[in-house]
Write an enzyme that holds these catalytic residues in place. Structure first.
Site, PDB file in Angstrom:
ATOM      1  N   GLU A  59       5.325  76.409  37.739  1.00 56.42           N
ATOM      2  CA  GLU A  59       4.267  76.090  36.542  1.00 56.42           C
ATOM      3  C   GLU A  59       4.850  76.324  35.083  1.00 56.42           C
ATOM      4  O   GLU A  59       3.948  76.343  34.180  1.00 56.42           O
ATOM      5  CB  GLU A  59       2.909  76.873  36.743  1.00 56.42           C
ATOM      6  N   GLU A  97      13.582  57.472  33.182  1.00 51.83           N
ATOM      7  CA  GLU A  97      12.486  56.410  33.690  1.00 51.83           C
ATOM      8  C   GLU A  97      12.846  55.131  32.721  1.00 51.83           C
ATOM      9  O   GLU A  97      12.827  54.057  33.450  1.00 51.83           O
ATOM     10  CB  GLU A  97      11.159  56.745  33.221  1.00 51.83           C
ATOM     11  N   CYS A 128       7.096  57.173  28.307  1.00 51.98           N
ATOM     12  CA  CYS A 128       7.782  56.615  29.429  1.00 51.98           C
ATOM     13  C   CYS A 128       6.654  55.849  30.272  1.00 51.98           C
ATOM     14  O   CYS A 128       6.577  54.705  30.827  1.00 51.98           O
ATOM     15  CB  CYS A 128       8.447  57.592  30.245  1.00 51.98           C
TER      16      CYS A 128
END
Length: 221
Positions: A59, A97, A128
């Protein structure tokens, strides 16, 4: 908030040996300003050390500033074909991407249906996400499923809106389960030559972190 935890990677975690200066043939260190503005690295399999650090579904993402994108393209055309590989962005100017749409997709049969699955270390940034929406609206034969290890800046309203817009454009967004990480390990990670393939060893909290992100994504979408 767990997102505030910090973890500073060693060189080794970033895929560079800690004794980089004593590396193969004492490689000359390249000054940052000598590097091109961006470089997209492509290949079939990524080094295990990159996978273990960059794909980890923690995280906090300190030091994890690259995107690693593993892809499978299944073309349903006159000549059905499957291609796979991975992309990583070296510097911030071009993202993996974008590189997929600029370099990989154009090589696929035009006019055919393409079922594309990405396994990415973290979810796309806002820019993206917009590019993904444009590509899906323009190319009706494109089906895209994105399996993400971590959610990138998920608590930012702009990012949440971008994730929702991807869903609306027809993109399937999923959080990678432990089995998905294992799939990437088997299919996209280099195994040492001459050694038997090492089995995937899940890290601590892999299941807990998957559930955490799955809940966050469900709340956003």
């Amino acid at each position: 908030k767990m997102a505030e935890k910090q973890e500073e990677p060693s060189n080794a975690q970033n895929g560079e040996p800690d004794n980089a200066e004593e590396g193969e043939g004492k490689k000359k260190k390249v000054k940052r300003e000598d590097l091109p503005p961006f470089e997209i690295v492509t290949g079939e399999r990524l080094p295990a050390i990159f996978f273990k650090f960059q794909f980890r579904n923690v995280e906090y993402s300190s030091g994890r500033n690259k995107t690693f994108l593993c892809y499978v393209v299944e073309t349903q055309g006159k000549e059905p074909a499957t291609s796979r590989g991975y992309l990583e962005d070296e510097h911030a100017a071009a993202h993996a991407e974008m590189a997929f749409f600029n370099t990989i997709l154009p090589t696929c049969q035009a006019g055919a249906r393409h079922d594309v699955t990405w396994y990415v270390s973290s979810s796309p940034c806002v820019t993206c996400a917009q590019r993904i929406c444009e590509a899906l609206r323009k190319n009706k034969g494109l089906r895209l499923t994105i399996m993400v290890g971590r959610l990138f800046m998920w608590d930012e309203p702009e990012m949440q809106a971008a994730l929702r817009s991807m869903k609306e454009a027809g993109c399937k967004l999923r959080i990678m389960k432990p089995q998905d990480f294992e799939y990437v390990w088997k299919n996209f990670v280099e195994q040492e030559e001459g050694e038997e393939a090492k089995s995937f060893v899940p890290w601590e909290d892999i299941q807990e972190n998957f559930l955490y992100y799955e809940e966050k994504l469900a709340e956003i979408l």
